[in-house]
Design an enzyme around this catalytic site. Sequence first.
Site: not given
Length: 333
Positions: A2-3, A51, A317
């Site tokens: 997540p950002e 995060k 990624r």
Amino acid sequence: MPEGDTVWQTAKRLHAALAGKVLTRSDLRVPKYATADLTGRTVLDVTPRGKHLLTRIEGGLTLHSHLRMDGTWRVYANGQRWSGGGPAHQIRVILGTADRTAVGYRLPVLELLRTTDENRVVGHLGPDLLGPDWNPELALANLLADPARPLGEALLDQRNLAGIGNIYKSELCFLLGATPWLPFGALPADRAAKLPAIAKRLLEANRDRPIRNTTSTLTNKSPNPNRTTGPSTPTHPTPGTRASDPGTPGHRAPDAHTSGPGVPAHPAPRTRATTPLRPAAHPHTPDLFVYGRAPRPCLRCSTPIRTANQGDGSRDRPTYWCPTCQIGPAPAG
């Protein structure tokens, strides 16, 4: 992964639903905490840290959770059908009050600890881009400590600065005019110095947006809520490394040379001239410069965006970049 802005929004929703209220239901579906009962305790606050999510509860307790790739928290009004989060067997925690119920699905990290021990789970993090401890000088020093490390990997290391995920990694590298594989020490000093400010500006601008947008953030323009037309088109010096016909128009770019403190102009390392930019050939201006856009054309130069995985292969990624606008090494292909 997540950002940081996603985690910030999640914490905001959970805080609004739970803070200051007494828990009437507590169900931690993790074997280690199966017998833990938090009912009767008041939720004090829900705080994001990078995060990580820290739900602090009366009695000196903290429920620590992390979303990673698939986790999510949902908040429901009492009596509302629990939809959108997933099947019941994926529920890891339920926290209920008199009027709201927060449900955590697929949380890979969920632990109950003493609030005084929070440093054990978040003490390793660097300055938080959306937190009160933000320190751009320390963040830059952390990044510079390993000059041989690829830029993209350095940005994802939460020990350097906390809050950047795969999307912002790709977008930041584009805005800096460098591929994610460029060693951090090879990034021009003026761009490296401005990196922390750009990263903070992107995350702050998006923490309250329902749809993440980077293409309008650095132009001081608001995203079009109808998303049918793009904003007016500025001119921009292109940071590319490949010469091209100066008369060839590019696509819309962020007005980085006039958009305020902390946003770098990208001088062309070679001879490419600054040219007027025309609106992107899309029904609306895309929300992101490069992430998720391969093989569509770059919004600056029209070169097809490329994608490849970065890292040791242990995690998926996908990384996106423009081979013209971004200097530095990149995978062949």
